[in-house]
Motif scaffolding. Structure first.
Motif, short mmCIF file in Angstrom:
data_model
loop_
_atom_site.label_atom_id
_atom_site.label_comp_id
_atom_site.label_asym_id
_atom_site.label_seq_id
_atom_site.Cartn_x
_atom_site.Cartn_y
_atom_site.Cartn_z
N VAL A 18 0.84 -1.20 0.00
CA VAL A 18 0.00 0.00 0.00
C VAL A 18 0.87 1.25 0.00
CG1 VAL A 18 -1.64 1.36 1.38
CG2 VAL A 18 -2.02 -1.09 1.03
N GLY A 19 1.93 1.25 0.80
CA GLY A 19 2.83 2.40 0.85
C GLY A 19 3.50 2.66 -0.49
N GLN A 20 4.06 1.63 -1.09
CA GLN A 20 4.74 1.80 -2.38
C GLN A 20 3.77 2.26 -3.47
OE1 GLN A 20 7.88 1.61 -3.24
NE2 GLN A 20 8.84 0.64 -1.49
N LEU A 21 2.60 1.65 -3.51
CA LEU A 21 1.62 2.03 -4.53
C LEU A 21 1.11 3.45 -4.32
CD1 LEU A 21 -0.41 -1.29 -4.77
CD2 LEU A 21 1.32 -0.46 -6.37
N SER A 22 0.97 3.84 -3.07
CA SER A 22 0.54 5.21 -2.78
C SER A 22 1.58 6.23 -3.21
CB SER A 22 0.25 5.36 -1.29
OG SER A 22 -0.82 4.54 -0.90
N PHE A 23 2.84 5.93 -2.92
CA PHE A 23 3.91 6.84 -3.34
C PHE A 23 4.00 6.92 -4.86
CE2 PHE A 23 6.18 6.03 0.90
CZ PHE A 23 5.60 7.15 1.47
N LYS A 24 3.81 5.80 -5.52
CA LYS A 24 3.84 5.80 -6.99
C LYS A 24 2.68 6.63 -7.54
CE LYS A 24 4.77 4.48 -11.22
NZ LYS A 24 5.93 4.98 -11.95
N ALA A 25 1.50 6.48 -6.94
CA ALA A 25 0.34 7.26 -7.38
C ALA A 25 0.59 8.75 -7.18
CB ALA A 25 -0.92 6.81 -6.63
N ALA A 26 1.20 9.11 -6.06
CA ALA A 26 1.48 10.52 -5.79
C ALA A 26 2.54 11.04 -6.75
CB ALA A 26 1.96 10.69 -4.35
N ALA A 27 3.60 10.29 -6.95
CA ALA A 27 4.72 10.75 -7.78
C ALA A 27 4.40 10.71 -9.27
CB ALA A 27 5.95 9.90 -7.50
N GLY A 28 3.48 9.85 -9.66
CA GLY A 28 3.19 9.68 -11.07
C GLY A 28 2.06 10.55 -11.60
N ASP A 29 1.52 11.40 -10.76
CA ASP A 29 0.41 12.26 -11.19
C ASP A 29 0.93 13.31 -12.16
OD1 ASP A 29 -1.74 14.03 -11.45
OD2 ASP A 29 -2.35 13.77 -9.36
N PRO A 30 0.46 13.27 -13.41
CA PRO A 30 0.97 14.23 -14.41
C PRO A 30 0.59 15.68 -14.13
CG PRO A 30 -0.84 12.94 -15.32
CD PRO A 30 -0.53 12.37 -13.96
N ARG A 31 -0.37 15.91 -13.25
CA ARG A 31 -0.79 17.28 -12.93
C ARG A 31 0.13 17.93 -11.90
NH1 ARG A 31 -6.54 15.58 -10.93
NH2 ARG A 31 -5.17 14.02 -10.09
N ALA A 32 1.11 17.19 -11.40
CA ALA A 32 1.92 17.68 -10.28
C ALA A 32 2.86 18.83 -10.64
CB ALA A 32 2.73 16.53 -9.69
N GLY A 33 3.25 18.95 -11.88
CA GLY A 33 4.17 20.03 -12.26
C GLY A 33 5.61 19.65 -11.98
N ASP A 34 6.46 20.67 -11.79
CA ASP A 34 7.89 20.44 -11.58
C ASP A 34 8.38 21.18 -10.35
OD1 ASP A 34 8.30 18.90 -13.94
OD2 ASP A 34 8.29 20.74 -15.13
N GLY A 35 9.57 20.76 -9.88
CA GLY A 35 10.24 21.46 -8.79
C GLY A 35 9.45 21.51 -7.50
N VAL A 36 9.52 22.65 -6.83
CA VAL A 36 8.85 22.84 -5.55
C VAL A 36 7.34 22.73 -5.70
CG1 VAL A 36 8.45 24.46 -3.66
CG2 VAL A 36 10.73 24.24 -4.65
N ARG A 38 5.75 20.74 -7.58
CA ARG A 38 5.43 19.31 -7.59
C ARG A 38 5.30 18.78 -6.16
NH1 ARG A 38 5.58 15.58 -11.25
NH2 ARG A 38 5.82 13.41 -10.69
N TRP A 39 6.27 19.16 -5.31
CA TRP A 39 6.23 18.69 -3.94
C TRP A 39 5.04 19.25 -3.18
CZ3 TRP A 39 8.78 14.64 -2.27
CH2 TRP A 39 9.88 14.22 -3.01
N LYS A 40 4.70 20.50 -3.43
CA LYS A 40 3.52 21.10 -2.79
C LYS A 40 2.25 20.39 -3.24
CE LYS A 40 5.33 25.74 -2.00
NZ LYS A 40 5.20 27.17 -2.34
N TYR A 41 2.18 20.11 -4.53
CA TYR A 41 1.01 19.42 -5.08
C TYR A 41 0.88 18.03 -4.43
CZ TYR A 41 -2.20 17.25 -8.37
OH TYR A 41 -3.28 16.60 -8.92
N MET A 42 1.98 17.29 -4.39
CA MET A 42 1.94 15.94 -3.81
C MET A 42 1.57 15.98 -2.33
SD MET A 42 4.94 13.66 -5.61
CE MET A 42 6.29 14.68 -5.05
N ALA A 43 2.10 16.98 -1.60
CA ALA A 43 1.81 17.08 -0.17
C ALA A 43 0.34 17.38 0.11
CB ALA A 43 2.69 18.15 0.47
N ALA A 44 -0.34 17.96 -0.86
CA ALA A 44 -1.75 18.30 -0.69
C ALA A 44 -2.67 17.15 -1.10
CB ALA A 44 -2.09 19.55 -1.51
N ARG A 45 -2.12 16.10 -1.66
CA ARG A 45 -2.91 14.96 -2.12
C ARG A 45 -2.91 13.86 -1.07
NH1 ARG A 45 -5.93 16.88 -5.59
NH2 ARG A 45 -6.36 14.80 -6.32
N PRO A 46 -3.97 13.07 -1.01
CA PRO A 46 -4.03 12.02 0.02
C PRO A 46 -3.04 10.88 -0.19
CG PRO A 46 -5.96 11.90 -1.41
CD PRO A 46 -5.21 13.15 -1.78
#
Length: 121
Positions: A18-36, A38-46
Motif C-alpha cells: 500500500v505504501g509503495q503504490l501510494s507513493f507511486k500514485a502521488a509521484a506519477g500524477d501528471p498534474r503535479a508540475g515540476d520542482g517545488v 510538484r512537492w507542494k502538489y503531492m503534499a496536498a494529495r491524500p
C-alpha cells in the motif's frame, strides 16, 4: 511459523505494498508540475499521506515481526514484498514484467518458500 508470525508477515507485505503504490500514485500524477510546485502538489494529495501512514504502521509491524523470528529468516521472508509490489505495479500502473523480472520474481518466491515453509533454519 506460528499464526501470529504469519499474520504479522502478511500485514507487513500489505502495508509495504500500500505504501509503495501510494507513493507511486502521488509521484506519477501528471498534474503535479515540476520542482517545488510538484512537492507542494503531492503534499496536498491524500496518496502521499496514505503512503507515509502505511510506512509508519509497517515499521511497527516489522519490529513486532522481527521480535518473533531470526533476523536472517525475517529479511528473507520480507523479500516477498518485491514480488507483490511488482505484480500490483503491473495491474495498477501497467508496468512491464519482462522475462528477466518474472525470472527474478520466481527466484524470490522460491527462496521465500524454502525459508518460510521448509524450515528455514
Amino acid at each position: 511459523m506460528s499464526p501470529l508470525v504469519v499474520a504479522l508477515w502478511l500485514l507487513n507485505v500489505t502495508l509495504d505494498t500500500v505504501g509503495q503504490l501510494s507513493f507511486k500514485a502521488a509521484a506519477g500524477d501528471p498534474r503535479a508540475g515540476d520542482g517545488v510546485a510538484r512537492w507542494k502538489y503531492m503534499a496536498a494529495r491524500p496518496w502521499i499521506w496514505i503512503g507515509v501512514l502505511s510506512y509508519v504502521a509497517e515499521f511497527l509491524v516489522w519490529i513486532a515481526f522481527l521480535s518473533l523470528v531470526d533476523l536472517s529468516e525475517g529479511v528473507l521472508l520480507g523479500s516477498i514484498n518485491i514480488v507483490v509490489i511488482m505484480i500490483a505495479g503491473r495491474i495498477l500502473f501497467k508496468e512491464k514484467l519482462t522475462p528477466m523480472r518474472v525470472t527474478g520474481m520466481l527466484l524470490v518466491t522460491a527462496g521465500v518458500a524454502i525459508v518460510g515453509f521448509a524450515g528455514g533454519g
